[in-house]
Each structure stands twice: as C-alpha cells, then as structure tokens.
Scaffold this active site. Structure first.
Site, PDB file in Angstrom:
ATOM      1  N   CYS A  57      -4.503   7.010  -3.205  1.00  0.00           N
ATOM      2  CA  CYS A  57      -4.201   5.580  -3.354  1.00  0.00           C
ATOM      3  C   CYS A  57      -2.924   5.347  -4.159  1.00  0.00           C
ATOM      4  O   CYS A  57      -2.901   5.496  -5.386  1.00  0.00           O
ATOM      5  CB  CYS A  57      -5.364   4.813  -3.984  1.00  0.00           C
ATOM      6  SG  CYS A  57      -5.152   3.016  -3.919  1.00  0.00           S
ATOM      7  N   SER A  68       0.853  -1.189   0.000  1.00  0.00           N
ATOM      8  CA  SER A  68       0.000   0.000   0.000  1.00  0.00           C
ATOM      9  C   SER A  68       0.880   1.227   0.000  1.00  0.00           C
ATOM     10  O   SER A  68       1.817   1.324   0.794  1.00  0.00           O
ATOM     11  CB  SER A  68      -0.911   0.011   1.230  1.00  0.00           C
ATOM     12  OG  SER A  68      -1.454   1.302   1.448  1.00  0.00           O
TER      13      SER A  68
END
Length: 345
Positions: free
Chosen positions: A255, A93
């Site tokens: 993101c 991530s």
C-alpha cells in the site's frame, strides 16, 4: 455483437494488487480539473453507473481497482487517472500509480526510454512523478514521488465494542487513513488472519467516520477516512502492513498511500528523517521500498514527500462490454464473496 458500450482494459498488478487500466473506450468525464471529475464520479448518477459497470459483477470482481485514463489537465503531466473501486472513485493510490505507469509504457501510449523513463501522472491529489527503470521493452520497477503527506491527528482514541479503547493515527497520504497498531486487535498480519483483519477494519472505519470528520485543507473533494491500515514492525525494522478495503478485502500490496501516511507519523514522532529508506511488506509478503525524500508544508501543517518503489506486471488484455438486453447493466454484489457489507452496495 450488439454491444452498446465497450471499454478496453490492460490487466496489471503491482506486487500482487490488481490495477486494471482502461486504455480505450473511456467516456468523457465532466469537470475542469481532475478533482472536479473525481467529485462528478462520486456524486452524479452517471458516474455511479460507470463505476458499477466496471467494478461489480458480472464484469468486475471484489479484488483490485479499475483506473480510468483521462486527458491530463496540468501542463507538466503526461497522463491523468482516477481510481474506481466498488465503494467509490478515489483520488490517489501508490500501487495503482505503478500499474498505470507500467501500462502506459508497455502499451506504447507513452514512449519508453531505456534505461529510465520519467512519467508525470496527474491525480486528484496532485502530481505524482514516476521514475521507471526500463530494459528490453519492459518496465522493471517504478519509483514514485508521492504527493505531500501529513498527520491530521495522532493517537485518536476510539471506543470499540470488541477491543475496548484503541488508538489510531489519522493521516493523509493521498487519501485519508486510520493507522492502527495491529496488536491492539489481538491479531498478527499474515495470510491466515486476512478475514479477521478485514472484519476489524470495516468496524473501525465505520466508527471513525461516524464520529470524526476529516477534510483535506486544500482539496475539499478529498474527505473521510478511506481505509484502515493495520501495521506492525518486525525486528529488522521492516514495516508489515494490511490495508482493509470496503466492502471487505485486504490490499495485496504493501500500500503506497498507506505507507506515505505512515511515513508522516514516523517523521512526526522523530522516528524518520530525510534520506531514510525502509522496507514495507504486505500480507502476502510482497515488498515496497519506502523513502523520505523531503519535508514541506500543507496549509501550514508539517508534511513529508515520500517515495514508493515497486514492480508492476501485465497479465492480460480485456474488452468489457454491455449487451443492450443485459438485465444487470449496473452490476451486483453478494456477501458470499464480497464480504458482509456487500448489501450496502
């Protein structure tokens, strides 16, 4: 106090997305590699118990992630981590890498050097180089050199009950994404549409994973579409994004892994080249800087090396504990705040 388990968490967010970092009390996670440890967390009942303990109520919440700091296995890594979310453990991530880097430096676990500190993070997806700009004891911003990102398949047609046939790009940016142009579901990416975007994302993810199997060609522990990310491009070239996350919420940050996956599609379509840099904006208006650093290959497939730059902010220090008489050691989730899929947790 009669606690039988305690874990210390440093609370951090990266451009709005919470990534709590477990800096103490993390139990030993079995596995010779970080990928093997990821597999254990996702398949062993004890791994499931740990995730539920940290991520579900009453100790957790539907927003954000918990990052388990682990001893690095790779000789070049300063630290390793695995991301826990309500659905499962995840390999990589971008926002959480920024949170972990910020936590490591501002807590003193890794010594901060000014004006710049390089931290190498080991994930199940590979090494992530984090270059932190530091001043007066603070980590001001972090530039991540992400893992190689590639296209699995472009323009995959999906039959849906609500929007007819829509097209999605299935791509890897550290985890697998389905990237969908938001106009196909007749919405725009803005705060007022968060619930509608999330509902659409959950429907599409289920349809895609039901019919299409994706597995990383070199890391079998990474498989299946993890998230649906909606995207749009503004007049100035800014990419607007909304990543939808199970059981039903929107990523607050732009993101990092999703933008890495999207960069692979742009390169595949001839819309991005080495050296290009653009801005990605989240549903709350926060921003990442996204760059194409280099091209490479993954198992013979064309791939790109993305960079993601953003900011992390510490906002709290928490100790999570378990009373031996607590009737909810494994936590719980309700559809009132966790979304319509909470009953599946």
């Amino acid at each position: 106090m009669r606690w039988k388990r305690t874990i210390q968490l440093l609370d951090v967010h990266a451009e709005g997305e919470i990534g709590r970092v477990a800096i103490g009390g993390v139990p030993k996670i079995p596995g010779e590699t970080i990928a093997a440890q990821l597999h254990w967390l996702n398949t062993d009942p004890k791994g499931d118990e740990l995730r539920r303990f940290l991520c579900l109520e009453p100790r957790g919440a539907p927003i954000g992630s918990v990052n388990l700091l682990l001893p690095a296995r790779h000789p070049d890594a300063d630290a390793a981590f695995i991301i826990l979310q309500p659905d499962q453990a995840h390999a990589s991530s971008g926002s959480n890498s920024i949170c972990v880097t910020t936590a490591l430096l501002e807590s003193g676990i890794v010594e901060m050097q000014e004006p710049e500190t390089i931290v190498t993070l080991e994930t199940a997806a590979g090494l992530v180089k984090a270059t932190a700009t530091c001043r007066d004891g603070r980590c001001e911003k972090v530039k991540l050199t992400m893992v190689p990102s590639f296209v699995h398949e472009l323009d995959v047609e999906i039959d849906t009950p609500h929007w007819g046939k829509i097209k999605a790009d299935l791509c890897y940016g550290g985890i697998f994404y389905a990237l969908v142009d938001v106009g196909q579901i007749n919405l725009t990416i803005e705060k007022a549409n968060a619930a509608g975007l999330v509902q659409a994302g959950m429907i599409l993810k289920e349809l895609i994973n039901r019919d299409i199997k994706v597995v990383h060609p070199e890391i079998p522990a990474i498989s299946g579409v993890a998230y649906v990310m909606f995207r749009d491009t503004e007049a100035d070239g800014t990419v607007r994004t909304c990543t939808t996350m199970w059981p039903g919420r929107a990523d607050r940050s732009p993101c990092g892994t999703g933008n890495s996956a999207n960069l692979a599609t742009l390169h595949a379509r001839g819309k991005a080249k080495v050296g290009d840099v653009f801005t990605s904006k989240s549903i709350i208006g926060s921003e990442f800087e996204v760059g194409l650093q280099a091209v490479t290959e993954v198992a013979g497939r064309p791939a790109v090396i993305p960079t993601i730059t953003g900011r992390g902010f510490t906002f709290g220090l928490t100790q999570v504990a378990l009373d031996p008489f607590d009737p909810h050691p494994g936590g719980f989730a309700l559809t009132d705040v966790w979304g319509p899929s909470a009953g599946e947790i």
